[in-house]
Design a protein around this motif. Structure first.
Motif, PDB file in Angstrom:
ATOM      1  N   ALA B 125       0.836  -1.202   0.000  1.00 32.01           N
ATOM      2  CA  ALA B 125       0.000   0.000   0.000  1.00 32.01           C
ATOM      3  C   ALA B 125       0.869   1.250   0.000  1.00 32.01           C
ATOM      4  O   ALA B 125       0.613   2.206  -0.739  1.00 32.01           O
ATOM      5  CB  ALA B 125      -0.927  -0.012   1.218  1.00 32.01           C
ATOM      6  N   VAL B 126       1.890   1.240   0.832  1.00 36.49           N
ATOM      7  CA  VAL B 126       2.749   2.426   0.948  1.00 36.49           C
ATOM      8  C   VAL B 126       3.443   2.722  -0.386  1.00 36.49           C
ATOM      9  O   VAL B 126       3.452   3.857  -0.863  1.00 36.49           O
ATOM     10  CB  VAL B 126       3.782   2.219   2.085  1.00 36.49           C
ATOM     11  CG1 VAL B 126       4.855   3.307   2.043  1.00 36.49           C
ATOM     12  CG2 VAL B 126       3.070   2.209   3.431  1.00 36.49           C
ATOM     13  N   GLU B 158      15.200   5.764  14.919  1.00 40.08           N
ATOM     14  CA  GLU B 158      14.195   6.649  14.301  1.00 40.08           C
ATOM     15  C   GLU B 158      12.778   6.074  14.485  1.00 40.08           C
ATOM     16  O   GLU B 158      12.573   4.875  14.356  1.00 40.08           O
ATOM     17  CB  GLU B 158      14.524   6.791  12.806  1.00 40.08           C
ATOM     18  CG  GLU B 158      13.764   7.892  12.101  1.00 40.08           C
ATOM     19  CD  GLU B 158      14.327   8.133  10.702  1.00 40.08           C
ATOM     20  OE1 GLU B 158      15.224   7.368  10.256  1.00 40.08           O
ATOM     21  OE2 GLU B 158      13.860   9.092  10.038  1.00 40.08           O
ATOM     22  N   ILE B 159      11.843   6.971  14.774  1.00 43.96           N
ATOM     23  CA  ILE B 159      10.466   6.522  15.026  1.00 43.96           C
ATOM     24  C   ILE B 159       9.544   7.110  13.959  1.00 43.96           C
ATOM     25  O   ILE B 159       9.582   8.320  13.679  1.00 43.96           O
ATOM     26  CB  ILE B 159       9.998   6.988  16.417  1.00 43.96           C
ATOM     27  CG1 ILE B 159      10.894   6.381  17.512  1.00 43.96           C
ATOM     28  CG2 ILE B 159       8.544   6.582  16.651  1.00 43.96           C
ATOM     29  CD1 ILE B 159      10.596   6.920  18.900  1.00 43.96           C
ATOM     30  N   ILE B 160       8.733   6.249  13.381  1.00 41.49           N
ATOM     31  CA  ILE B 160       7.734   6.726  12.423  1.00 41.49           C
ATOM     32  C   ILE B 160       6.622   7.427  13.207  1.00 41.49           C
ATOM     33  O   ILE B 160       6.106   6.873  14.179  1.00 41.49           O
ATOM     34  CB  ILE B 160       7.153   5.568  11.598  1.00 41.49           C
ATOM     35  CG1 ILE B 160       8.278   4.846  10.838  1.00 41.49           C
ATOM     36  CG2 ILE B 160       6.083   6.075  10.644  1.00 41.49           C
ATOM     37  CD1 ILE B 160       7.802   3.594  10.118  1.00 41.49           C
ATOM     38  N   ARG B 161       6.255   8.635  12.769  1.00 46.78           N
ATOM     39  CA  ARG B 161       5.136   9.335  13.398  1.00 46.78           C
ATOM     40  C   ARG B 161       3.827   9.037  12.676  1.00 46.78           C
ATOM     41  O   ARG B 161       2.810   8.778  13.277  1.00 46.78           O
ATOM     42  CB  ARG B 161       5.388  10.848  13.351  1.00 46.78           C
ATOM     43  CG  ARG B 161       6.169  11.394  14.542  1.00 46.78           C
ATOM     44  CD  ARG B 161       5.921  12.891  14.782  1.00 46.78           C
ATOM     45  NE  ARG B 161       5.930  13.738  13.598  1.00 46.78           N
ATOM     46  CZ  ARG B 161       4.827  14.257  13.021  1.00 46.78           C
ATOM     47  NH1 ARG B 161       3.639  14.025  13.518  1.00 46.78           N
ATOM     48  NH2 ARG B 161       4.932  15.002  11.943  1.00 46.78           N
ATOM     49  N   ALA B 162       3.910   9.134  11.341  1.00 45.03           N
ATOM     50  CA  ALA B 162       2.668   8.977  10.565  1.00 45.03           C
ATOM     51  C   ALA B 162       3.009   8.598   9.139  1.00 45.03           C
ATOM     52  O   ALA B 162       4.161   8.707   8.705  1.00 45.03           O
ATOM     53  CB  ALA B 162       1.883  10.289  10.579  1.00 45.03           C
ATOM     54  N   ILE B 163       1.994   8.136   8.438  1.00 46.44           N
ATOM     55  CA  ILE B 163       2.138   7.833   7.012  1.00 46.44           C
ATOM     56  C   ILE B 163       1.099   8.680   6.279  1.00 46.44           C
ATOM     57  O   ILE B 163      -0.087   8.644   6.629  1.00 46.44           O
ATOM     58  CB  ILE B 163       1.947   6.337   6.719  1.00 46.44           C
ATOM     59  CG1 ILE B 163       3.034   5.518   7.443  1.00 46.44           C
ATOM     60  CG2 ILE B 163       2.044   6.048   5.233  1.00 46.44           C
ATOM     61  CD1 ILE B 163       2.613   4.976   8.756  1.00 46.44           C
TER      62      ILE B 163
END
Lengths: 787, 266
Positions: B125-126, B158-163
């Motif tokens: 999807a991404v 590193e941290i993903i916040r949002a897509i």
């Protein structure tokens, strides 16, 4: 049958505790001071053990002891025996390599236990197990069954890695049949190896009491008495009266919990040696590696027919995989539970079968739901369906021409069994009707218009259940008779405790057996309690496998209930001051035949215990009767399964669009439970046909060691099953029951595969019919059409 | 499972600090890969930093040009979101087909893409919808994010916040599940973004990839006939007991064809 309970769809009494979380399984049991065991297992399929170093493990906090295969050997524990002696064609005894409780010198399959760590906590046991250093020297393993006899010799005492070369039937007569045949159909197939996957992994809790010198072993067993017998008489862990084996609630077995395994045995031994209470519960990975696997045959066969399609002779050559050691009943599965079923439902006059069983560096292979009979049925029903195609006859019609007629019973087959009764046309006819067989061609055309390949397949199976008449079993090599014990113990207030040597691990015996006895005595089912699974409470019993519980264990209870009724007549005669012959039992009331005086069953029960005036010569107080029932013959459930599939030719995905099972189980006590057994059996049979396969790689590592790769069936793999029954009651047991636990797994695989092959236009593939295999078959089918 | 220390972070800053303070830390999002791996003793972190307490990471927002999905939004939340269903229906469908109900209620979109399991659904999807990954320090384009099997462009801490997904109505996701695991043996996301067709394939190869030849052909003419002569190379496909590389390549094409058919009917 006297009452009104037999044949009723009574909800299962045991389900309340199961679905409210009140079941009590081995792992639920906690003891004060209980310790935990963790096994160190071989990471190799075959290796020499050069030494153990347990020093680091012993230094860990909370670790109590580390016992290795060397300790087992030093204590002189016997190997785990196989309970069924098979003789080769030349008369020699089968070859049985020693199956150590834990290996000391050589490991022979991946996951074989070599040491047991005992610690105060599960975590400490597990951490310490990683620190047990075993010096292995890896050896080349033998993995493939078909070439195992040519592989490197695994045991000095087993030339050609061959356990036995067994044969059954009249080879000369069979060859004559082929010589006069108008048509011969040949087939080669494999019966895929399966992993049982009971929902509850194996577990054991062994407690040694030094005050009484008794070991109590709670374990996940289908036959706790057999566990006690083998651990005491053969492995010699304790005297038989000093070992109590309890199989409490057990979450499924499918055969895999019949056997005597290393882990439970090692725990019982260690508990006494260390004076501890020790628990071990298998992790799912351990179940995959070490529960006895099922099936694993490769077979070549030929069927000879005359010009009318009458079967003349059937010749079979099978190689069966025993795995690394002979498990408890392994030797009997591809022989007397397989070769004897090769007549199927047919009058084939001459049959000859040869079976070579071989050892490989894989987990032991033993009985799994159906045990030999699915392998026989799969072979017979695949070759019959193929033969019909070759001679251009409708598969149902070819079967009909060869059926043993309903007026031909008892029928002696050329492979040792005498079928007592059956009506194969009746189940075929009913199944054809339920499946709308006549209109299949329309459905095929309609499916093709949607781009789908539709196929239909039949399977007319028979099985031998109700294991087993002791005389026959003994003549065939069984180490024990296969009768069953039962007791009907009437309490003073008239309620009844039923004790049975059968064991329920999901089958619903607490309902079925209560229903049977309550019906006979005219009681409410709530007034009958069933006790099973505890050698401390019960007479010796043989347990549950081979669809034997109702046919054999239920028959024992039926006989015991009859004895209770008879004794009640004597007590009634005493109370009513008349002759016994003048008393009739019309459940639940005893009546004087020449008057209107009566006594209820409750009154008789109460009197049995409180009466003060017993004629000392011929009537004792009390009302509790036992029976040891030895069946006169096997029982022969049979039926027809019809499967209809649609294949997506682009992806190879097979969908079962209809499945009809019509079974003749004889007298049925609880149709709801029986249908549940059929559904479960079908799930496993269809699972074998389409989904399941145990795969070892060339080095003997198990590729399918978790549910990520071992394909367990799920509900959405199945359609709603159409289940029907016909009934010819068993002629030789008092219940009339034949057994229903395995039929679904026996009858269904060939029906599915015949349907798949039918959809593929005759291209043969082996189980499981995975999407890729089917897709490749579609390609070759299309290529054949073009050519 | 070996023993480990678990802490729940209250903010991105504190999560990063704790990660930096530890010799061997791992973030816990949904845990559906991490926890089984720890149970099997295949992973043994000293510190597990739970991200579930960080405010705002579960939000699903409509923005000017798309939908922004917080990294800790569960699969069930995405599948059930009215915003997602309205503006990117394919994404709701895809999320609703991940695992089973239990998995969908715990597993998160951020956890899934950070893990980059070759058989996971979200990477398709991404990449297929050309989303952007917003982290604590930067924004990463979908084409730059997935590097290799279980490898992404993310720094260790590193941290993903949002897509951020663009609004796309005309797209389809077709999954051929592994019969055993039910993960994608092949999963094809096909999206029509104005005149461009994008195809991202998961499950078939070591990492999600785009089917460039098919994209070009379908961008020119969106019909099955335009791709009838094309094939996918099998030499880069996964090969295991469930499906050979050849079969996977074949399935990719079948699913692309079916996706084109679905979107043409649509």
């Amino acid at each position: 049958m006297s009452g009104s309970l037999v044949g009723q769809r009574i909800l299962r009494k045991e389900d309340h505790r199961y679905i409210t979380g009140k079941g009590r399984y081995t792992d639920d049991i906690q003891q004060v001071g209980m310790t935990y065991g963790c096994f160190v297992r071989s990471p190799y399929a075959r290796a020499d053990i050069k030494g153990f170093d347990v020093s680091q493990a012993l230094e860990m906090e909370d670790v109590i002891s580390v016992l290795t295969g060397l300790d087992v050997a030093a204590d002189g524990l016997g190997g785990l025996p196989c309970g069924w002696m098979i003789h080769s064609k030349d008369g020699s005894e089968m070859r049985q390599p020693v199956h150590p409780v834990m290996a000391a010198e050589r490991v022979n399959y991946l996951g074989e236990p070599v040491a047991l760590v005992v610690a105060e906590t599960k975590e400490a046991a597990k951490n310490a197990a990683e620190l047990v250093l075993v010096d292995y020297e890896e050896l080349t393993p033998v993995v493939d069954v078909a070439s195992a006899a040519q592989g490197e010799q695994l045991y000095a005492e087993v030339p050609n890695n061959t356990c036995y070369e067994w044969g059954l039937g009249d080879e000369a007569a069979t060859d004559e049949g082929f010589a006069s045949a108008a048509h011969v159909t040949h087939i080669e197939l494999t019966n895929n190896r399966l992993i049982p996957n009971a929902i509850e992994p194996r577990a054991a809790l062994a407690e040694y009491n030094s005050g009484t010198d008794e070991i109590v072993l709670h374990t996940t067993s289908q036959n706790p008495h057999l566990v006690r017998l083998i651990l005491t008489a053969f492995v010699q862990i304790a005297p038989e009266h000093k070992l109590r084996v309890i199989a409490p609630d057990v979450g499924g077995g499918f055969g895999s919990k019949i056997f005597i395994y290393s882990e439970e045995t090692a725990l019982a031994w260690a508990s006494k040696k260390l004076g501890l209470s020790i628990k071990w519960t298998a992790e799912r990975s351990e179940s995959f590696l070490t529960d006895a696997h099922g099936r694993d045959h490769v077979t070549k066969a030929a069927l000879a027919m005359d010009s009318e399609g009458q079967f003349l002779a059937f010749k079979v050559s099978t190689t069966a995989n025993m795995g690394a050691y002979l498990s408890t009943f392994a030797s009997s599965v591809p022989t007397y539970l397989y070769g004897t079923l090769l007549a199927g439902q047919y009058r084939t006059p001459a049959i000859y079968v040869e079976v070579n069983s071989v050892f490989t560096n894989t987990a032991p292979v033993d009985a799994y739901r159906g045990a030999g009979r699915p392998e026989a049925t799969y072979l017979v029903e695949r070759i019959v369906e193929k033969a019909a195609g070759e001679i251009g006859l409708n598969p149902a019609e070819l079967r009909r021409r060869n059926f043993i007629g309903k007026d031909q019973f008892p029928y002696q087959t050329p492979v040792a069994l005498e079928y007592d009764i059956g009506d194969y046309e009746a189940s075929l006819d009913k199944a054809l009707e339920m499946a709308s067989y006549e209109t299949f061609e329309q459905r095929r055309v309609e499916a093709l218009a949607r781009g789908k390949l539709r196929g239909i397949g039949l399977s007319c199976y028979i099985e031998a259940c109700g294991l087993a008449p002791s005389q026959v079993a003994g003549a065939l090599g069984a180490g024990v008779g296969l009768w069953e014990s039962g007791e009907v113990r009437v309490n003073p207030t008239g309620s009844v405790t039923v004790l049975t040597g059968s064991h329920s691990h999901g089958q619903g015996h607490e309902t079925t057996f209560a229903q049977l006895v309550a019906d006979r005595l005219g009681l409410a089912i709530e007034d009958v309690e069933v006790v099973h699974g505890d050698t401390g409470k019960l007479d010796f019993g043989l347990g549950t496998y081979g669809s034997r519980s109702l046919a054999v264990g239920g028959s024992a209870l039926s006989v015991a209930a009859d004895k209770v009724v008879e004794k009640g007549r004597k007590i009634a005669a005493l109370l009513l001051n008349t002759e016994v012959d003048n008393i009739a039992f019309d459940a639940p009331v005893y009546k004087m035949m020449d008057s209107n005086e009566t006594k209820t069953f409750q009154e008789i029960a109460f009197a049995a215990y409180v009466n003060h005036d017993w004629p000392s010569d011929n009537l004792e107080p009390g009302l509790a009767e036992k029976a040891f029932y030895d069946p006169l013959n096997f029982t022969y459930p049979a039926g027809t399964h019809i499967c209809e599939v649609e294949i997506d030719p682009d992806t190879g995905v097979t969908e079962i669009v209809q499945f009809v099972a019509v079974d003749d189980f004889g007298t049925i006590i609880n149709p709801m439970i029986v249908e549940g057994q059929v559904h479960g059996g079908l799930a496993q049979g269809i699972g074998q046909a389409l989904l399941e396969q145990a795969v070892y790689d060339e080095s003997g590592q198990l590729v399918t060691g978790s549910y990520m790769d071992y394909c367990m069936p799920r509900a959405d793999n199945f359609p709603d099953f159409k289940v029907g029954m016909t009934c010819t009651p068993c002629t030789h047991n008092p219940v009339g029951a034949k057994g229903c636990g395995e039929a679904g797994a026996i009858g269904s695989p060939p029906a599915v595969m015949n349907a798949v092959i039918n959809a593929l236009g005759g291209v043969e593939i082996d189980m499981p019919a995975t999407p890729e295999k089917v897709w490749r078959a579609v390609l070759s089918s299309q290529a054949q059409k073009i050519a | 499972m070996y023993s480990f220390k678990m802490e729940r972070a209250e903010s991105l800053t504190s999560a990063l600090e704790r990660f930096g303070d530890s010799d061997d830390a791992v973030y816990l999002a949904g845990g559906h890969t991490l926890i089984p791996a720890m149970k099997q003793r295949l992973r043994a972190p000293e510190d597990v930093i739970d991200l579930s307490g960080i405010p705002g990471l579960r939000d699903i927002l409509v923005t000017q040009d798309g939908i922004e999905i917080g990294a800790m939004a569960t699969h069930a939340a995405v599948a059930g979101s009215a915003h997602v269903k309205t503006h990117i229906p394919v994404l709701a469908d895809l999320a609703g087909g991940i695992g089973d109900r239990q998995v969908r209620n715990r597993g998160t979109i951020g956890g899934s893409i950070a893990n980059n399991d070759p058989a996971a659904d979200y990477p398709a999807a991404v990449l297929g919808l050309d989303a952007r990954i917003v982290t604590d320090r930067r924004t990463i384009a979908s084409g730059d994010f997935f590097k290799a099997m279980f490898e992404t462009a993310l720094e260790p801490d590193e941290i993903i916040r949002a897509i951020q997904f663009p609004k796309i109505e005309r797209a389809a996701y077709l999954k051929f599940p592994n019969p055993a695991s039910r993960y994608a043996m092949v999963g094809v996301l096909i999206a029509c973004i104005s005149d461009e067709v994008r195809i991202a394939i998961t499950g078939a190869a070591p990492s999600v990839f785009r089917a460039a030849d098919f994209e070009v052909a379908l961008s020119e003419s969106f019909s099955e006939s335009s791709i009838s002569e094309l094939t996918l190379p099998s030499d880069t496909m996964n090969d295991d007991i469930h499906a050979s590389a050849d079969y996977r390549a074949h399935l990719c094409k079948v699913l692309i064809g079916r996706g084109v058919q679905m979107l043409s009917d649509h």
